[in-house]
Write an enzyme that holds these catalytic residues in place. Structure first.
Site, PDB file in Angstrom:
ATOM      1  N   HIS A 159       0.868  -1.072   0.104  1.00 35.95           N
ATOM      2  CA  HIS A 159       0.069  -0.076  -0.007  1.00 35.95           C
ATOM      3  C   HIS A 159       1.009   1.138  -0.079  1.00 35.95           C
ATOM      4  O   HIS A 159       1.954   1.133   0.566  1.00 35.95           O
ATOM      5  CB  HIS A 159      -0.928  -0.155   1.298  1.00 35.95           C
ATOM      6  CG  HIS A 159      -1.853   1.029   1.474  1.00 35.95           C
ATOM      7  ND1 HIS A 159      -1.754   2.429   1.706  1.00 35.95           N
ATOM      8  CD2 HIS A 159      -3.251   0.934   1.172  1.00 35.95           C
ATOM      9  CE1 HIS A 159      -2.814   2.845   1.781  1.00 35.95           C
ATOM     10  NE2 HIS A 159      -3.684   2.135   1.495  1.00 35.95           N
ATOM     11  N   ASP A 212       2.897  -4.499   7.761  1.00 35.80           N
ATOM     12  CA  ASP A 212       1.670  -3.835   7.685  1.00 35.80           C
ATOM     13  C   ASP A 212       0.402  -4.683   7.994  1.00 35.80           C
ATOM     14  O   ASP A 212       0.222  -5.558   6.798  1.00 35.80           O
ATOM     15  CB  ASP A 212       1.673  -3.031   6.529  1.00 35.80           C
ATOM     16  CG  ASP A 212       0.519  -2.316   6.161  1.00 35.80           C
ATOM     17  OD1 ASP A 212      -0.599  -2.271   7.049  1.00 35.80           O
ATOM     18  OD2 ASP A 212       0.298  -1.684   5.183  1.00 35.80           O
ATOM     19  N   GLN A 263      -4.703  -5.190   6.732  1.00 36.05           N
ATOM     20  CA  GLN A 263      -5.736  -6.177   6.303  1.00 36.05           C
ATOM     21  C   GLN A 263      -5.839  -7.349   6.868  1.00 36.05           C
ATOM     22  O   GLN A 263      -6.665  -8.670   6.605  1.00 36.05           O
ATOM     23  CB  GLN A 263      -5.301  -6.245   4.784  1.00 36.05           C
ATOM     24  CG  GLN A 263      -5.653  -5.217   3.843  1.00 36.05           C
ATOM     25  CD  GLN A 263      -7.193  -4.600   3.803  1.00 36.05           C
ATOM     26  OE1 GLN A 263      -8.105  -5.230   4.064  1.00 36.05           O
ATOM     27  NE2 GLN A 263      -7.257  -3.335   3.512  1.00 36.05           N
ATOM     28  N   LYS A 288     -10.756  -0.314  10.287  1.00 38.65           N
ATOM     29  CA  LYS A 288     -11.169  -1.389   9.278  1.00 38.65           C
ATOM     30  C   LYS A 288     -11.423  -2.700  10.236  1.00 38.65           C
ATOM     31  O   LYS A 288     -11.707  -3.716   9.987  1.00 38.65           O
ATOM     32  CB  LYS A 288      -9.571  -1.946   8.438  1.00 38.65           C
ATOM     33  CG  LYS A 288      -9.589  -0.811   7.435  1.00 38.65           C
ATOM     34  CD  LYS A 288      -8.390  -0.959   6.583  1.00 38.65           C
ATOM     35  CE  LYS A 288      -7.969  -0.124   5.603  1.00 38.65           C
ATOM     36  NZ  LYS A 288      -6.857  -0.044   4.793  1.00 38.65           N
ATOM     37  N   CYS A 319      -4.495   2.736  -3.662  1.00 32.80           N
ATOM     38  CA  CYS A 319      -3.533   3.078  -3.181  1.00 32.80           C
ATOM     39  C   CYS A 319      -2.326   2.298  -3.205  1.00 32.80           C
ATOM     40  O   CYS A 319      -1.399   1.626  -2.121  1.00 32.80           O
ATOM     41  CB  CYS A 319      -3.709   3.192  -1.708  1.00 32.80           C
ATOM     42  SG  CYS A 319      -4.827   4.620  -1.247  1.00 32.80           S
TER      43      CYS A 319
HETATM   44  C1  LIG Z   1      -5.865   0.754   4.678  1.00 35.99           C
HETATM   45  C2  LIG Z   1      -4.509   0.249   4.580  1.00 35.99           C
HETATM   46  C3  LIG Z   1      -3.575   1.078   4.956  1.00 35.99           C
HETATM   47  C4  LIG Z   1      -3.589   2.586   5.645  1.00 35.99           C
HETATM   48  O1  LIG Z   1      -4.769   2.648   6.624  1.00 35.99           O
HETATM   49  P1  LIG Z   1      -5.119   4.044   7.049  1.00 35.99           P
HETATM   50  O2  LIG Z   1      -5.833   3.620   8.175  1.00 35.99           O
HETATM   51  O3  LIG Z   1      -5.599   4.742   6.187  1.00 35.99           O
HETATM   52  O4  LIG Z   1      -3.777   4.705   7.620  1.00 35.99           O
HETATM   53  C5  LIG Z   1      -2.102   0.729   4.990  1.00 35.99           C
HETATM   54  N1  LIG Z   1      -2.088  -0.602   4.171  1.00 35.99           N
HETATM   55  C6  LIG Z   1      -3.031  -1.376   4.021  1.00 35.99           C
HETATM   56  C7  LIG Z   1      -2.301  -2.732   3.499  1.00 35.99           C
HETATM   57  C8  LIG Z   1      -4.248  -0.913   4.042  1.00 35.99           C
HETATM   58  O5  LIG Z   1      -5.072  -1.686   3.468  1.00 35.99           O
END
Ligand SMILES: *Cc1c(COP(=O)(O)O)cnc(C)c1O
Length: 442
Positions: free
Chosen positions: A159, A236, A239, A262, A400
């Site tokens: 992302h 990260d 997800q 999320k 993104c």
């Molecule tokens: C949504 C997402 C982000 C960013 O999350 P924010 O709440 O917008 O900071 C980063 N990495 C991944 C894989 C995402 O899906």
């Protein structure tokens, strides 16, 4: 398909998760996942969309969960209750309400630690979102320890939130960024990854789950290979933390990140897990109140982690909401949620595969419930707009993750992403919408 019968058949059953029976009975086997009951916990799922005078609305088929999750009543109520009854600024007050709010807010830090199986609440830094958590690592650890000649390993699955912060720092420091490729299915090339690691590598920052292909990466193996060279690893988990059990100690992460909204929690709150020995080497992030031990014009000292990284009034109400979201998700069980979402992914995948002209982007065997696809001759934006007219909310665009779309040779995709309240009927509604769009363009 048996799952469909099971899920649909439960529409009218009543269910009580809070048993009033005596607690010394042997534990009951876990109840089957009752998605229709789960749906009643989410007020927004009861509304219609595209309502107009003289026109009946359509039921909402919300398949944009990878962008953000809807909020259960428990989260809404916890935040409302905080504002109505238990609100004051935290950490500084000696009065009753401040202490009560501080206790409640700090209890959430403990809850987050349990949620990730972190060794302690001191491993948990609260941020505004996942993006800020990654920027925090770049601004503190990165700015302190990265220099020209060093290498940072990212992957093509990232992302933008896990690309751009490193590029901003790269412009300042002059280190090199290397990128792990993926194959046609969206699987990371682990051999290529191992080949990129060396004495110059200082950090591996890789997603635990792609928001485009749904690929879940082999985090424990990624960390093992990096640690073999003494390299730190950041995952990260935006997800993954929301869709499956995550154990930061089992995967041996140095940093692990996720975002509250999320996880069916509020916006404005995110989480950075850090290994204690690493957090202690890091200088402060932003300066201000709450992060200091003592301040004078001669010199200021800082509090230990995690508070050193949390300047200013924290997201108190959002913290309470995130705590309630974690409780809610845990009450359903992350393994049960993962199983349920997997059945939705399988159903939608099977249905879309049968539609001529559909190309699914991301077919890794281990996937989160995310389904990106393109439809021959039809722009994803047209597809998304027409599906929306039918009440089916999907995301279209670049998600993104422009380098990943370029890897697959597409400008944009449609993306359906499932959450814990979606149903088999909604997976079918997606496929039916795609069929209808095809028909429309014939
Ligand atoms: C949504 C997402 C982000 C960013 O999350 P924010 O709440 O917008 O900071 C980063 N990495 C991944 C894989 C995402 O899906």
């Amino acid at each position: 398909m048996p799952d469909a019968h099971r899920l649909r058949g439960q529409t009218h059953t009543t269910h009580s998760s809070h048993s009033s029976h005596s607690s010394h009975r042997p534990a009951l086997p876990p109840e089957p996942y009752d998605v229709e009951r789960v749906r009643t916990d989410f007020p927004i799922l009861q509304r219609l969309v595209h309502e107009r005078p003289g026109r009946l609305g359509k039921p909402l088929v919300y398949l944009d969960n990878a962008a953000s999750g809807q909020k259960p009543r428990a989260v809404i109520d916890a935040m409302t209750r905080c504002m109505e009854l238990e609100y004051a600024n935290v950490h500084r007050g000696i009065h009753y309400l401040s202490q009560q709010t501080t206790d409640a807010y700090e209890a959430v830090r403990g809850k987050i630690a349990c949620f990730l199986n972190a060794p302690s609440r001191e491993n948990i830094v609260i941020t505004r979102n996942a993006t800020e958590a990654i920027n925090l690592v770049a601004a503190t650890w990165g700015r302190t320890f990265l220099e020209a000649g060093d290498e940072v390993v990212l992957s093509v699955l990232e992302h933008h939130a896990n690309i751009v912060p490193w590029q901003l720092l790269q412009a300042e420091k002059g280190f090199t960024i290397k990128v792990v490729p993926c194959d046609e299915r969206g699987l990371l090339d682990l051999d290529a990854y191992a080949g990129l690691l060396g004495p110059k590598t200082k950090l591996v920052a890789i997603t635990h789950g792609s928001n485009v292909t749904g690929t879940v990466t082999p985090a424990a193996e990624i960390a093992r290979l990096a640690h073999h060279h003494g390299i730190l690893v950041l995952f990260d988990g935006s997800q993954t933390a929301v869709h499956m059990p995550v154990d930061v100690q089992a995967i041996d992460a140095d940093f692990y990140i996720f975002t509250g909204h999320k996880l069916y929690g509020p916006t404005g709150i995110g989480v950075l897990y850090g290994r204690k020995s690493v957090l202690h080497q890091m200088p402060p992030y932003q300066g201000g109140g709450d992060m200091i031990s003592a301040v004078s014009f001669e010199g200021t000292t800082y509090r230990p982690p995690p508070y050193r990284f949390e300047a200013g009034t924290p997201p108190i109400i959002e913290g309470i909401g995130l705590g309630a979201a974690i409780d809610y998700v845990e009450s359903l069980g992350r393994s049960a949620i993962a199983l349920h979402e997997h059945s939705l992914l399988e159903r939608a995948t099977r249905r879309l595969e049968q539609i001529e002209g559909v190309r699914i982007i991301g077919t890794a065997p281990d996937k989160a419930a995310i389904l990106s696809f393109v439809l021959d001759g039809i722009h994803p934006h047209d597809l998304g707009m027409l599906a929306d007219q039918m009440g089916v909310a999907i995301r279209v665009g670049r998600h993104c993750a422009e380098p990943l779309l370029a890897r697959f040779g597409v400008e944009a995709t449609a993306r359906a992403s499932f959450g814990l309240y979606n149903t088999i009927a909604e997976a079918d509604a997606l496929a039916d919408a795609v069929l209808a769009v095809k028909e429309f363009f014939r």
